[in-house]
Design a protein around this motif. Structure first.
Motif, PDB file in Angstrom:
ATOM      1  N   GLU A  18     -38.784   9.098 -85.294  1.00 39.11           N
ATOM      2  CA  GLU A  18     -38.576   7.682 -85.593  1.00 39.11           C
ATOM      3  C   GLU A  18     -37.702   7.089 -84.493  1.00 39.11           C
ATOM      4  N   ALA A  19     -38.048   5.896 -84.036  1.00 38.26           N
ATOM      5  CA  ALA A  19     -37.307   5.295 -82.916  1.00 38.26           C
ATOM      6  C   ALA A  19     -37.116   3.805 -83.144  1.00 38.26           C
ATOM      7  N   ALA A  20     -36.056   3.299 -82.554  1.00 44.97           N
ATOM      8  CA  ALA A  20     -35.800   1.863 -82.513  1.00 44.97           C
ATOM      9  C   ALA A  20     -35.145   1.554 -81.179  1.00 44.97           C
ATOM     10  N   VAL A  21     -35.521   0.445 -80.578  1.00 43.03           N
ATOM     11  CA  VAL A  21     -34.919  -0.003 -79.314  1.00 43.03           C
ATOM     12  C   VAL A  21     -34.476  -1.441 -79.506  1.00 43.03           C
ATOM     13  N   SER A  22     -33.233  -1.712 -79.151  1.00 43.70           N
ATOM     14  CA  SER A  22     -32.671  -3.055 -79.311  1.00 43.70           C
ATOM     15  C   SER A  22     -32.256  -3.614 -77.962  1.00 43.70           C
ATOM     16  N   ILE A  23     -32.243  -4.940 -77.889  1.00 41.74           N
ATOM     17  CA  ILE A  23     -31.790  -5.643 -76.688  1.00 41.74           C
ATOM     18  C   ILE A  23     -30.657  -6.582 -77.094  1.00 41.74           C
ATOM     19  N   GLY A  24     -29.553  -6.525 -76.341  1.00 41.00           N
ATOM     20  CA  GLY A  24     -28.434  -7.424 -76.620  1.00 41.00           C
ATOM     21  C   GLY A  24     -27.600  -6.947 -77.789  1.00 41.00           C
ATOM     22  N   GLY A  25     -26.755  -7.845 -78.268  1.00 39.35           N
ATOM     23  CA  GLY A  25     -25.861  -7.498 -79.365  1.00 39.35           C
ATOM     24  C   GLY A  25     -24.465  -7.180 -78.883  1.00 39.35           C
TER      25      GLY A  25
ATOM     26  N   VAL B 224     -27.717   5.469 -75.732  1.00 42.51           N
ATOM     27  CA  VAL B 224     -28.551   6.362 -76.542  1.00 42.51           C
ATOM     28  C   VAL B 224     -27.782   6.809 -77.784  1.00 42.51           C
ATOM     29  N   TYR B 225     -28.454   6.691 -78.924  1.00 46.36           N
ATOM     30  CA  TYR B 225     -27.907   7.158 -80.195  1.00 46.36           C
ATOM     31  C   TYR B 225     -28.885   8.184 -80.764  1.00 46.36           C
ATOM     32  N   ARG B 226     -28.402   9.418 -80.922  1.00 47.51           N
ATOM     33  CA  ARG B 226     -29.274  10.526 -81.311  1.00 47.51           C
ATOM     34  C   ARG B 226     -29.049  10.895 -82.787  1.00 47.51           C
ATOM     35  N   PHE B 227     -30.153  11.250 -83.446  1.00 46.50           N
ATOM     36  CA  PHE B 227     -30.078  11.656 -84.847  1.00 46.50           C
ATOM     37  C   PHE B 227     -31.017  12.834 -85.078  1.00 46.50           C
ATOM     38  N   ALA B 228     -30.615  13.720 -85.970  1.00 42.70           N
ATOM     39  CA  ALA B 228     -31.478  14.795 -86.446  1.00 42.70           C
ATOM     40  C   ALA B 228     -31.527  14.685 -87.963  1.00 42.70           C
TER      41      ALA B 228
ATOM     42  N   ASP C 278     -29.692  16.759 -74.242  1.00 41.83           N
ATOM     43  CA  ASP C 278     -30.587  16.517 -75.369  1.00 41.83           C
ATOM     44  C   ASP C 278     -31.891  15.893 -74.898  1.00 41.83           C
ATOM     45  N   VAL C 279     -32.972  16.219 -75.589  1.00 42.80           N
ATOM     46  CA  VAL C 279     -34.293  15.706 -75.234  1.00 42.80           C
ATOM     47  C   VAL C 279     -34.345  14.185 -75.372  1.00 42.80           C
ATOM     48  N   ILE C 280     -33.630  13.625 -76.320  1.00 43.07           N
ATOM     49  CA  ILE C 280     -33.646  12.170 -76.519  1.00 43.07           C
ATOM     50  C   ILE C 280     -32.969  11.470 -75.347  1.00 43.07           C
ATOM     51  N   THR C 281     -31.781  11.951 -74.972  1.00 40.40           N
ATOM     52  CA  THR C 281     -31.040  11.334 -73.863  1.00 40.40           C
ATOM     53  C   THR C 281     -31.806  11.441 -72.556  1.00 40.40           C
ATOM     54  N   ARG C 282     -32.304  12.615 -72.249  1.00 42.93           N
ATOM     55  CA  ARG C 282     -32.986  12.815 -70.970  1.00 42.93           C
ATOM     56  C   ARG C 282     -34.299  12.034 -70.910  1.00 42.93           C
ATOM     57  N   THR C 283     -34.981  11.923 -72.032  1.00 42.29           N
ATOM     58  CA  THR C 283     -36.223  11.145 -72.045  1.00 42.29           C
ATOM     59  C   THR C 283     -35.934   9.664 -71.841  1.00 42.29           C
ATOM     60  N   ALA C 284     -34.934   9.133 -72.549  1.00 40.23           N
ATOM     61  CA  ALA C 284     -34.610   7.709 -72.433  1.00 40.23           C
ATOM     62  C   ALA C 284     -34.135   7.348 -71.033  1.00 40.23           C
ATOM     63  N   LEU C 285     -33.419   8.246 -70.380  1.00 37.90           N
ATOM     64  CA  LEU C 285     -32.849   7.937 -69.063  1.00 37.90           C
ATOM     65  C   LEU C 285     -33.763   8.310 -67.905  1.00 37.90           C
ATOM     66  N   LYS C 286     -34.598   9.325 -68.084  1.00 36.37           N
ATOM     67  CA  LYS C 286     -35.353   9.866 -66.945  1.00 36.37           C
ATOM     68  C   LYS C 286     -36.860   9.609 -67.010  1.00 36.37           C
ATOM     69  N   ARG C 287     -37.398   9.455 -68.201  1.00 33.72           N
ATOM     70  CA  ARG C 287     -38.856   9.454 -68.325  1.00 33.72           C
ATOM     71  C   ARG C 287     -39.447   8.098 -68.710  1.00 33.72           C
ATOM     72  N   ILE C 288     -38.647   7.101 -68.911  1.00 35.89           N
ATOM     73  CA  ILE C 288     -39.140   5.789 -69.328  1.00 35.89           C
ATOM     74  C   ILE C 288     -38.979   4.802 -68.183  1.00 35.89           C
ATOM     75  N   ASN C 289     -40.061   4.125 -67.839  1.00 32.74           N
ATOM     76  CA  ASN C 289     -40.028   3.070 -66.820  1.00 32.74           C
ATOM     77  C   ASN C 289     -39.700   1.748 -67.510  1.00 32.74           C
ATOM     78  N   TRP C 290     -38.425   1.456 -67.659  1.00 37.29           N
ATOM     79  CA  TRP C 290     -37.991   0.288 -68.422  1.00 37.29           C
ATOM     80  C   TRP C 290     -38.443  -1.019 -67.782  1.00 37.29           C
ATOM     81  N   ALA C 291     -38.587  -1.017 -66.477  1.00 39.27           N
ATOM     82  CA  ALA C 291     -38.987  -2.256 -65.790  1.00 39.27           C
ATOM     83  C   ALA C 291     -40.370  -2.725 -66.227  1.00 39.27           C
TER      84      ALA C 291
ATOM     85  N   VAL D  59     -30.949   2.576 -77.683  1.00 40.57           N
ATOM     86  CA  VAL D  59     -32.078   3.465 -77.994  1.00 40.57           C
ATOM     87  C   VAL D  59     -31.652   4.368 -79.148  1.00 40.57           C
ATOM     88  N   PHE D  60     -32.324   4.242 -80.274  1.00 43.24           N
ATOM     89  CA  PHE D  60     -31.995   5.004 -81.475  1.00 43.24           C
ATOM     90  C   PHE D  60     -33.198   5.879 -81.815  1.00 43.24           C
TER      91      PHE D  60
END
Length: 266
Positions: free
Chosen positions: A27-34, A43-47, A59-72, A85-86
């Protein structure tokens, strides 16, 4: 999430997947601003929806959000935008790493693919929302710019009309203009003033702005397939033949060209 009060948010729950015989869902959620978010990717990780607070770098969540996503590609600036990123990995047997069981390893392909897909789906939703926000902002800025120059434009036009009204028409274009519109005589008799021109220009800017906004919304709907819902003004039968699509600022229509039944249409 409510405490952060984000400007935009997108959520996604992935399909059930299996790793080593155990089912898991991402399950994932991505927010902008706030508030309370630093610029960049937070990154906010949950199990099993329980926060993981330590050893986040591996962690797989942190490395994926920072390294594998083309945010642009989602209209997100990962250095200046406040991005939250939750991600929660829910499983009957969570594959923790380390003695403290505070992170999930980055070497599990099934987990990497599921986390990446969940974040990407959130990004795709946010991209649509961000484009709408940017279009609205551009529309408001365009309207402000046009409105700002209305007094100067009206004054310049009225000055020219006043000078033209005090002279005799010369040339065919001038005579044709005066015969068709009779603007100069109205200026000469004070029926048209600078205030009249300002009001008319303001009305035109408002109408132009509305038309542009409607045209943009229709084009976005056509691109996304949202404006392709069929609306029939007459019953649909196999006996009718229809012409090509006719596009306008408000809709897309097809006209009936013929009737092939036993009785011709009146």
């Amino acid at each position: 999430m409510k405490e952060l009060r984000p400007d935009l948010i997108a959520t996604y729950a992935g399909d059930v997947r299996v790793f080593e015989g155990h089912a898991f869902i991402v399950e994932a959620a991505v927010s902008i601003g706030g508030r309370e978010l630093k610029p960049g990717i937070n990154v906010y990780r949950f199990a099993n929806r329980i926060p993981l607070l330590f050893e986040g770098g591996s962690d797989v969540i942190t490395r994926t959000a920072l390294k594998r996503i083309n945010w642009a590609s989602y209209k997100i600036n990962q250095t200046s935008d406040k991005v939250g990123v939750f991600v929660s990995i829910i499983s009957s047997k969570t594959p923790f790493k380390g003695a403290g069981k505070e992170y999930i390893g980055d070497d599990i392909e099934e987990m990497v693919a599921a986390v990446k897909q969940a974040i990407q789906q959130c990004g795709a939703q946010l991209r649509v929302k961000i484009i709408r926000v940017l279009a609205l902002r551009e529309q408001q800025q365009r309207k402000r710019n046009l409105t700002r120059y209305i007094p100067d434009a009206a004054a310049a036009i009225f000055t020219v009309l006043e000078k033209m009204a005090g002279t005799q028409p010369k040339g065919p274009k001038r005579r044709k203009l005066q015969q068709q519109h009779d603007i100069l005589s109205k200026v000469q008799h004070k029926e048209i003033s600078q205030a009249t021109l300002e009001r008319k220009l303001a009305e035109y800017v408002e109408r132009f702005d509305t038309d542009m906004a409607l045209e943009y919304q229709v084009s976005q709907g056509l691109a996304a397939g949202a404006a392709k819902d069929s609306v029939w003004l007459v019953p649909v039968t196999a006996n009718h033949s229809y012409g090509p699509e006719l596009h306008s600022n408000a809709c897309v229509v097809q006209l009936i060209q013929g009737f092939h039944g036993s009785h011709a249409e009146q």
